[in-house]
Design a protein around this motif. Structure first.
Motif, PDB file in Angstrom:
ATOM      1  N   TYR A 136       0.805  -1.220   0.000  1.00  0.00           N
ATOM      2  CA  TYR A 136       0.000   0.000   0.000  1.00  0.00           C
ATOM      3  C   TYR A 136       0.842   1.276   0.000  1.00  0.00           C
ATOM      4  O   TYR A 136       0.286   2.376  -0.017  1.00  0.00           O
ATOM      5  CB  TYR A 136      -0.930   0.023   1.210  1.00  0.00           C
ATOM      6  N   GLU A 137       2.149   1.139   0.046  1.00  0.00           N
ATOM      7  CA  GLU A 137       3.026   2.314   0.156  1.00  0.00           C
ATOM      8  C   GLU A 137       2.802   3.318  -0.973  1.00  0.00           C
ATOM      9  O   GLU A 137       2.617   4.516  -0.714  1.00  0.00           O
ATOM     10  CB  GLU A 137       4.492   1.879   0.178  1.00  0.00           C
ATOM     11  N   ALA A 138       2.801   2.879  -2.204  1.00  0.00           N
ATOM     12  CA  ALA A 138       2.645   3.801  -3.336  1.00  0.00           C
ATOM     13  C   ALA A 138       1.305   4.525  -3.279  1.00  0.00           C
ATOM     14  O   ALA A 138       1.222   5.727  -3.552  1.00  0.00           O
ATOM     15  CB  ALA A 138       2.785   3.050  -4.656  1.00  0.00           C
ATOM     16  N   LEU A 139       0.250   3.806  -2.916  1.00  0.00           N
ATOM     17  CA  LEU A 139      -1.068   4.434  -2.807  1.00  0.00           C
ATOM     18  C   LEU A 139      -1.096   5.483  -1.700  1.00  0.00           C
ATOM     19  O   LEU A 139      -1.639   6.579  -1.877  1.00  0.00           O
ATOM     20  CB  LEU A 139      -2.135   3.368  -2.533  1.00  0.00           C
ATOM     21  N   ALA A 140      -0.500   5.150  -0.566  1.00  0.00           N
ATOM     22  CA  ALA A 140      -0.487   6.073   0.566  1.00  0.00           C
ATOM     23  C   ALA A 140       0.335   7.317   0.244  1.00  0.00           C
ATOM     24  O   ALA A 140      -0.100   8.446   0.494  1.00  0.00           O
ATOM     25  CB  ALA A 140       0.062   5.367   1.806  1.00  0.00           C
ATOM     26  N   VAL A 141       1.497   7.114  -0.329  1.00  0.00           N
ATOM     27  CA  VAL A 141       2.362   8.239  -0.699  1.00  0.00           C
ATOM     28  C   VAL A 141       1.673   9.118  -1.737  1.00  0.00           C
ATOM     29  O   VAL A 141       1.712  10.353  -1.644  1.00  0.00           O
ATOM     30  CB  VAL A 141       3.730   7.720  -1.191  1.00  0.00           C
ATOM     31  N   ASP A 142       1.019   8.512  -2.701  1.00  0.00           N
ATOM     32  CA  ASP A 142       0.291   9.280  -3.712  1.00  0.00           C
ATOM     33  C   ASP A 142      -0.796  10.138  -3.066  1.00  0.00           C
ATOM     34  O   ASP A 142      -0.956  11.314  -3.406  1.00  0.00           O
ATOM     35  CB  ASP A 142      -0.319   8.342  -4.757  1.00  0.00           C
ATOM     36  N   ARG A 143      -1.519   9.569  -2.118  1.00  0.00           N
ATOM     37  CA  ARG A 143      -2.577  10.322  -1.433  1.00  0.00           C
ATOM     38  C   ARG A 143      -1.985  11.501  -0.666  1.00  0.00           C
ATOM     39  O   ARG A 143      -2.509  12.612  -0.703  1.00  0.00           O
ATOM     40  CB  ARG A 143      -3.355   9.399  -0.495  1.00  0.00           C
ATOM     41  N   LEU A 144      -0.881  11.283   0.030  1.00  0.00           N
ATOM     42  CA  LEU A 144      -0.250  12.367   0.782  1.00  0.00           C
ATOM     43  C   LEU A 144       0.245  13.468  -0.152  1.00  0.00           C
ATOM     44  O   LEU A 144       0.059  14.655   0.132  1.00  0.00           O
ATOM     45  CB  LEU A 144       0.896  11.827   1.639  1.00  0.00           C
ATOM     46  N   ARG A 145       0.839  13.079  -1.254  1.00  0.00           N
ATOM     47  CA  ARG A 145       1.311  14.084  -2.233  1.00  0.00           C
ATOM     48  C   ARG A 145       0.150  14.893  -2.796  1.00  0.00           C
ATOM     49  O   ARG A 145       0.239  16.117  -2.904  1.00  0.00           O
ATOM     50  CB  ARG A 145       2.066  13.404  -3.367  1.00  0.00           C
ATOM     51  N   ARG A 146      -0.930  14.221  -3.161  1.00  0.00           N
ATOM     52  CA  ARG A 146      -2.084  14.921  -3.729  1.00  0.00           C
ATOM     53  C   ARG A 146      -2.724  15.881  -2.730  1.00  0.00           C
ATOM     54  O   ARG A 146      -3.312  16.882  -3.131  1.00  0.00           O
ATOM     55  CB  ARG A 146      -3.124  13.925  -4.250  1.00  0.00           C
ATOM     56  N   GLN A 147      -2.592  15.574  -1.445  1.00  0.00           N
ATOM     57  CA  GLN A 147      -3.163  16.455  -0.427  1.00  0.00           C
ATOM     58  C   GLN A 147      -2.130  17.425   0.147  1.00  0.00           C
ATOM     59  O   GLN A 147      -2.397  18.110   1.126  1.00  0.00           O
ATOM     60  CB  GLN A 147      -3.810  15.608   0.672  1.00  0.00           C
ATOM     61  N   ASN A 148      -0.948  17.466  -0.477  1.00  0.00           N
ATOM     62  CA  ASN A 148       0.131  18.373  -0.054  1.00  0.00           C
ATOM     63  C   ASN A 148       0.492  18.217   1.426  1.00  0.00           C
ATOM     64  O   ASN A 148       0.671  19.199   2.142  1.00  0.00           O
ATOM     65  CB  ASN A 148      -0.227  19.825  -0.359  1.00  0.00           C
ATOM     66  N   ILE A 149       0.592  16.965   1.864  1.00  0.00           N
ATOM     67  CA  ILE A 149       0.981  16.663   3.237  1.00  0.00           C
ATOM     68  C   ILE A 149       2.422  16.172   3.212  1.00  0.00           C
ATOM     69  O   ILE A 149       2.752  15.235   2.476  1.00  0.00           O
ATOM     70  CB  ILE A 149       0.052  15.596   3.860  1.00  0.00           C
ATOM     71  N   ASP A 150       3.273  16.808   3.989  1.00  0.00           N
ATOM     72  CA  ASP A 150       4.681  16.425   4.053  1.00  0.00           C
ATOM     73  C   ASP A 150       4.794  15.045   4.705  1.00  0.00           C
ATOM     74  O   ASP A 150       4.026  14.714   5.612  1.00  0.00           O
ATOM     75  CB  ASP A 150       5.465  17.459   4.849  1.00  0.00           C
ATOM     76  N   PHE A 151       5.762  14.238   4.250  1.00  0.00           N
ATOM     77  CA  PHE A 151       5.903  12.879   4.773  1.00  0.00           C
ATOM     78  C   PHE A 151       7.331  12.397   4.638  1.00  0.00           C
ATOM     79  O   PHE A 151       8.147  12.978   3.923  1.00  0.00           O
ATOM     80  CB  PHE A 151       4.957  11.915   4.034  1.00  0.00           C
ATOM     81  N   MET A 152       7.615  11.310   5.326  1.00  0.00           N
ATOM     82  CA  MET A 152       8.884  10.592   5.210  1.00  0.00           C
ATOM     83  C   MET A 152       8.590   9.106   5.313  1.00  0.00           C
ATOM     84  O   MET A 152       7.798   8.687   6.165  1.00  0.00           O
ATOM     85  CB  MET A 152       9.844  11.000   6.331  1.00  0.00           C
ATOM     86  N   VAL A 153       9.218   8.319   4.465  1.00  0.00           N
ATOM     87  CA  VAL A 153       9.071   6.863   4.485  1.00  0.00           C
ATOM     88  C   VAL A 153      10.344   6.268   5.072  1.00  0.00           C
ATOM     89  O   VAL A 153      11.453   6.628   4.672  1.00  0.00           O
ATOM     90  CB  VAL A 153       8.835   6.303   3.063  1.00  0.00           C
ATOM     91  N   GLN A 154      10.174   5.360   6.030  1.00  0.00           N
ATOM     92  CA  GLN A 154      11.298   4.651   6.633  1.00  0.00           C
ATOM     93  C   GLN A 154      11.061   3.148   6.494  1.00  0.00           C
ATOM     94  O   GLN A 154      10.068   2.631   7.024  1.00  0.00           O
ATOM     95  CB  GLN A 154      11.425   5.013   8.115  1.00  0.00           C
ATOM     96  N   PRO A 155      11.935   2.434   5.784  1.00  0.00           N
ATOM     97  CA  PRO A 155      11.768   0.982   5.685  1.00  0.00           C
ATOM     98  C   PRO A 155      11.840   0.327   7.067  1.00  0.00           C
ATOM     99  O   PRO A 155      12.629   0.733   7.922  1.00  0.00           O
ATOM    100  CB  PRO A 155      12.962   0.548   4.836  1.00  0.00           C
ATOM    101  N   VAL A 156      10.973  -0.669   7.291  1.00  0.00           N
ATOM    102  CA  VAL A 156      11.002  -1.447   8.529  1.00  0.00           C
ATOM    103  C   VAL A 156      11.610  -2.806   8.241  1.00  0.00           C
ATOM    104  O   VAL A 156      12.575  -3.219   8.872  1.00  0.00           O
ATOM    105  CB  VAL A 156       9.581  -1.613   9.125  1.00  0.00           C
ATOM    106  N   ASP A 157      11.033  -3.503   7.270  1.00  0.00           N
ATOM    107  CA  ASP A 157      11.540  -4.802   6.843  1.00  0.00           C
ATOM    108  C   ASP A 157      11.066  -5.025   5.410  1.00  0.00           C
ATOM    109  O   ASP A 157      10.627  -4.088   4.747  1.00  0.00           O
ATOM    110  CB  ASP A 157      11.112  -5.929   7.793  1.00  0.00           C
ATOM    111  N   SER A 158      11.117  -6.254   4.941  1.00  0.00           N
ATOM    112  CA  SER A 158      10.754  -6.524   3.539  1.00  0.00           C
ATOM    113  C   SER A 158       9.255  -6.376   3.287  1.00  0.00           C
ATOM    114  O   SER A 158       8.833  -6.247   2.146  1.00  0.00           O
ATOM    115  CB  SER A 158      11.207  -7.925   3.137  1.00  0.00           C
ATOM    116  N   ARG A 159       8.452  -6.341   4.353  1.00  0.00           N
ATOM    117  CA  ARG A 159       6.994  -6.264   4.180  1.00  0.00           C
ATOM    118  C   ARG A 159       6.372  -4.943   4.611  1.00  0.00           C
ATOM    119  O   ARG A 159       5.256  -4.640   4.213  1.00  0.00           O
ATOM    120  CB  ARG A 159       6.313  -7.398   4.956  1.00  0.00           C
ATOM    121  N   LYS A 160       7.073  -4.155   5.433  1.00  0.00           N
ATOM    122  CA  LYS A 160       6.454  -2.959   6.015  1.00  0.00           C
ATOM    123  C   LYS A 160       7.358  -1.739   5.926  1.00  0.00           C
ATOM    124  O   LYS A 160       8.589  -1.866   5.885  1.00  0.00           O
ATOM    125  CB  LYS A 160       6.118  -3.199   7.487  1.00  0.00           C
TER     126      LYS A 160
END
Length: 120
Positions: A39-63
């Motif tokens: 779901y990462e790409a969908l979530a990031v796309d939603r945040l970008r479209r709503q102009n909400i600043d964000f940061m992604v941090q890998p947890v493991d191969s699944r999250k």
């Protein structure tokens, strides 16, 4: 990705959308949400479209951890969270919890417990 966020009805994404709602209403200034990588790409796309600043941090191969919120908070997170969350110092952990709006007294107890154990 052709699937739109609104077409996916997983509980995980409903919780994510509620976090966005709370942020936009001023209930939260910053959110930490751990999400499945699918779901990462969908979530990031939603945040970008709503102009909400964000940061992604890998947890493991699944999250991944998805921090989002006010720009000044995310700017600080980018400087502070440079390694896995379980490797933060007690002081960094305290600051992160405070930024996320966790109960300050509970954060104080957690901090003192970690310091007494000598964890860093």
């Amino acid at each position: 990705m052709t699937t739109q966020l609104s077409e996916i009805h997983s509980t995980e994404l409903k919780v994510f959308m509620n976090h966005i709602y709370e942020f936009k209403k001023g209930v939260r200034r910053m959110v930490l949400y751990t999400v499945n990588r699918k779901y990462e790409a969908l979530a990031v796309d939603r945040l970008r479209r709503q102009n909400i600043d964000f940061m992604v941090q890998p947890v493991d191969s699944r999250k991944v951890n998805l921090f989002f919120g006010r720009s000044e908070c995310i700017h600080a997170i980018r400087r502070m969270v440079t390694r896995p969350l379980n490797q933060l110092t007690p002081e960094e952990d305290f600051i992160l919890g405070a930024m996320l709006g966790y109960d300050i007294c509970a954060q104080c107890e957690r901090y003192c417990l970690r310091k007494s154990r000598g964890t860093s």
